[in-house]
Structure formats: C-alpha cells, structure tokens
Design a protein around this motif. Structure first.
Motif, mmCIF file in Angstrom:
data_model
loop_
_atom_site.group_PDB
_atom_site.id
_atom_site.type_symbol
_atom_site.label_atom_id
_atom_site.label_comp_id
_atom_site.label_asym_id
_atom_site.label_seq_id
_atom_site.Cartn_x
_atom_site.Cartn_y
_atom_site.Cartn_z
ATOM 1 N N GLY A 184 62.533 92.652 49.158
ATOM 2 C CA GLY A 184 61.902 91.855 49.735
ATOM 3 C C GLY A 184 61.723 90.103 48.420
ATOM 4 O O GLY A 184 62.321 89.928 47.344
ATOM 5 N N ASP A 187 57.127 87.478 43.472
ATOM 6 C CA ASP A 187 56.570 86.534 42.589
ATOM 7 C C ASP A 187 57.208 86.223 41.920
ATOM 8 O O ASP A 187 56.204 85.205 41.266
ATOM 9 C CB ASP A 187 54.581 87.015 43.059
ATOM 10 N N LEU A 197 55.485 92.245 45.575
ATOM 11 C CA LEU A 197 56.331 92.022 46.820
ATOM 12 C C LEU A 197 55.459 91.063 47.561
ATOM 13 O O LEU A 197 54.172 91.550 48.029
ATOM 14 C CB LEU A 197 56.526 93.314 47.118
ATOM 15 N N LEU A 198 55.928 90.169 47.961
ATOM 16 C CA LEU A 198 55.039 88.669 49.334
ATOM 17 C C LEU A 198 55.133 89.761 50.043
ATOM 18 O O LEU A 198 56.734 89.223 50.951
ATOM 19 C CB LEU A 198 55.191 87.006 49.089
ATOM 20 N N PRO A 199 54.147 89.875 51.510
ATOM 21 C CA PRO A 199 54.314 90.254 52.818
ATOM 22 C C PRO A 199 54.896 89.284 53.208
ATOM 23 O O PRO A 199 56.168 89.721 54.733
ATOM 24 C CB PRO A 199 53.160 91.335 52.966
ATOM 25 N N GLU A 200 54.518 88.362 53.491
ATOM 26 C CA GLU A 200 54.357 87.178 53.881
ATOM 27 C C GLU A 200 54.759 85.869 53.909
ATOM 28 O O GLU A 200 53.974 85.685 53.024
ATOM 29 C CB GLU A 200 52.878 86.863 55.001
ATOM 30 N N VAL A 201 54.916 84.677 53.716
ATOM 31 C CA VAL A 201 55.367 83.524 53.821
ATOM 32 C C VAL A 201 54.958 82.664 54.465
ATOM 33 O O VAL A 201 55.851 82.602 55.618
ATOM 34 C CB VAL A 201 56.479 83.253 52.722
ATOM 35 N N THR A 263 59.637 90.901 53.413
ATOM 36 C CA THR A 263 58.679 89.934 53.161
ATOM 37 C C THR A 263 59.279 88.769 54.726
ATOM 38 O O THR A 263 60.280 88.276 54.964
ATOM 39 C CB THR A 263 59.581 88.385 52.121
#
Ligand code: GLU
Length: 376
Positions: A184, A187, A197-201, A263
C-alpha cells in the motif's frame, strides 16, 4: 451505506460492483505466466460473484508476456514500437488465459481493449458504460486492458492504474482494488527503516503525493505509486473508494479485505455522472487562467465570467474541455468552454455588457457555465 473499511470491499451490499486491477509483475514471472497464482485469484473472483458482487478485471501483462515471446529486451518497454508489438502478441495469450481460468468456474470472460480517447470523449465514454453494464447484466466478467498496440505516446494512459479508475467511473463501480507488488502507501520510501503503511487516506493532498516514490519497483509495469495516487484522485472525485494492496500472496483479495492489509482511499464527495467524467478527464484542450476574485466566485458555485479571465492558453473549440487555473498554476476546475479560444481571448477582462459589441453577436451567459464545470 458507504464503504469505510477494507473489509467492505468484499461485502456485496456495500460494494456491488468491484474493479480489480492486476499488475504485470503479478501475472508474469521470470518463467512466464504465474498460472497457479492466477488460478487462486480467479477462484476469489468467482467466490465474489457467488456472494453477489459484480467484478470487472483490469489486467496488465500484455507487454511483459509479448516481450518474452518475441525476445525483446527491457521487457518490451525499450521503445513505443516494441511495446506496441509486444502488446499485440501478449494480449492474445492474456485474454485466452483469463477466458480459460474464469471458464473453469463457469464464468464467461469478455475482452475490452480501450484507449485513453475512448474514455475522454463523452459519447464513447457512455458507449463503454453501456457495454460494461450489459456485460455485467449478462453475467460476464469484463477483462480490460489498454489497447496498447494502437495508443500512441500522446494519447495513452500508459499505466493501468488510471485506466482502472476511469473504468470504475464508467461502470459506476463502488470500489477499485489495485493489486500490485507493494502492500500500500507508506509514509516514506518503504525501503527506509521505520516506514509505516497508511491504512486509510482521506484526500490525496500534496503531502500524500510527497510520500510516493518513483516509478514501478518491479520494472515490469509502468505504474508505480505516482500513477496509483493519480488513480486515487480520479476515484475520489467520482465518489469511488480505491484500495492499494499487495498481490504477492495467495488469495490476495482475502488478504486485503479479511486481513485488512492495504491502503484505503476514501472518497470525500460524489459528483454526478457528467461532472465526474469531466473531473477525471486527463487531457484538456486548453486553459483559462483566472484572477483571485473569479476563483472565489467559482468556489461559491458561480459560473466563470469573462471579466475574471486573465489569460487563455491552447487552441480549443466551443464545447471542448479546458482547465481553469489560478495565476499561480493551480488547477481549480475543469469545464466545457462556451466559446472557442479566440473568442475567449477577445472577451477576457471585459464585463458582460461589452460582449455583444466585441463579438458582433448575442453573447452567452458565461465563458464556462457552472452546470458544465466541476470544481476540483
Ligand atoms: N497495458 C500494459 C500491459 O498490458 C500495462 C500497463 C501498466 O503497466 O500499468 O502490459
């Protein structure tokens, strides 16, 4: 009910229509097609359909497959001519493979090869919508790729990430799953220690763009994180959720949805059909540069008046899609011009009362009408 979590992508009630994009490096390994892996993915697609979901596949891999058959170096991406020849050879094998593997589950595959222009032209876009809808109604799984053999440098997507987002728009899908060779969006460069790892944007901001590093890591596809974020922007404007997840594992859809590794880009708004199409347009015929007062008026939902235009760029006709930009270069909106470029240049800076005399005929109410404009 809206999609808010990765697991929602597997929920037929929340995600009736799902676009799954498969990157080249997943489909094609050192020794040719990764058949066992693909069989696993196809089983997941068949299971999704059994749950009541409609699935559209966007499959890369034509160039990589064809290059191997023709013995072209650089994976067939050494030149446009190589890529076009490789795609022509690889596409046959690719569609045959999808048809065979889906067929083993009793599912009919349908091939669509699209160019950028097919989706940039409103009539052709609606035609693609109609075809996709009919195929899904008839129970088929559309398998889509760019028509690389005819798409020239200037008029090609070049990557299937943005193609997948545009297809999702055309098909009015609820979500897009981009299966790639990364987990995904991180940052920072995932190779760096401590990268998260960014789970949500929510919202592909300049800060989010700054996190993306370079092109394709496998060297096989042409995407990389940059084109995935562009795809997320297109989806976001159309009210479609988009997820990036790794396909390097068996059962990649379950890994993304049940294990929630990936992500998820959440849309913040939903433009209606025509406006979403306009907002997602990738090629514009020209630009109208506007002053700060006009920019404020646009933000409040007004049409663009000639008085606020300070520069006209490009050669466009009445009805062509143009970008509306600030003097500092930020793209504020996309819209359909009510006048051609020459007329716009003649009218710019002038109040409506002067237009009839300048044009010699009855003027229109605006340079770009609010109904034909989407503020980005
Ligand atoms: N259309 C290309 C192919 O089939 C793939 C584009 C991409 O890498 O995203 O090989």
């Amino acid at each position: 009910m809206k999609i808010t979590r990765l697991s929602d992508l597997a929920d037929a009630a929340l995600c009736r229509r799902l676009v799954v994009k498969v990157g080249s490096s997943l489909l094609v390994g050192k020794h040719g097609v990764r058949r066992a892996w693909l069989e696993g993915l196809v089983a997941e697609i068949a299971a999704a359909r059994a749950r009541g979901q409609e699935v559209i596949v966007v499959s890369s891999g034509a160039i990589a497959l064809g290059a191997a058959k023709l013995g072209l170096d650089k994976g067939g991406r050494g030149s446009l001519a190589d890529a076009q020849a490789a795609a022509a050879v690889g596409q046959i094998a690719l569609s045959g493979l999808w048809a065979e593997l889906l067929g083993a589950h009793g599912v009919t595959a349908a091939q669509l090869l699209l160019t950028l222009e097919d989706l940039e032209d409103r009539r052709r876009y609606l035609n693609a919508t109609a075809t996709l809808t009919r195929l899904l109604d008839a129970g088929a799984v559309p398998v889509i790729n760019e028509n690389d053999s005819v798409a020239t440098q200037e008029i090609r997507f070049g990557d299937n990430d943005r193609l997948a987002a545009r297809v999702a728009q055309a098909a009015q899908a609820n979500a897009v799953l981009l299966l790639s060779d990364v987990d995904g969006l991180f940052d920072r460069n995932p190779a760096e220690a401590g990268a998260q790892l960014l789970p949500e944007v929510r919202g592909v901001t300049a800060e989010v763009h700054a996190m993306a590093t370079g092109g394709s890591s496998s060297g096989m596809g042409s995407g990389g994180m940059t084109s995935k974020l562009q795809a997320a922007e297109i989806a976001e404007r159309a009210g479609i959720a988009l997820a990036i997840a790794s396909g390097l594992h068996d059962a990649p859809i379950a890994r993304a949805t049940s294990d929630a590794i990936g992500t998820l880009f959440l849309p913040r708004r939903k433009d209606a059909g025509r406006k979403a199409w306009l907002g997602g347009r990738l090629r514009l015929k020209g630009a109208l540069v506007i002053d700060a007062g006009a920019a404020r008026a646009l933000g409040k939902g007004s049409s663009l008046l000639a008085a606020g235009v300070i520069r006209v760029e490009g050669e466009f006709q009445r009805g062509d899609a143009v970008a509306i930009r600030s003097d500092a270069g930020a793209t504020l909106a996309h819209g359909l011009a009510e006048y051609d470029a020459l007329e716009c240049a003649r009218l710019m800076g002038h109040n409506s009362a002067e237009h009839a005399a300048l044009l010699g005929y009855a003027p229109r109410s605006a340079v770009v009408h609010r109904d034909q404009m989407v503020v980005l």
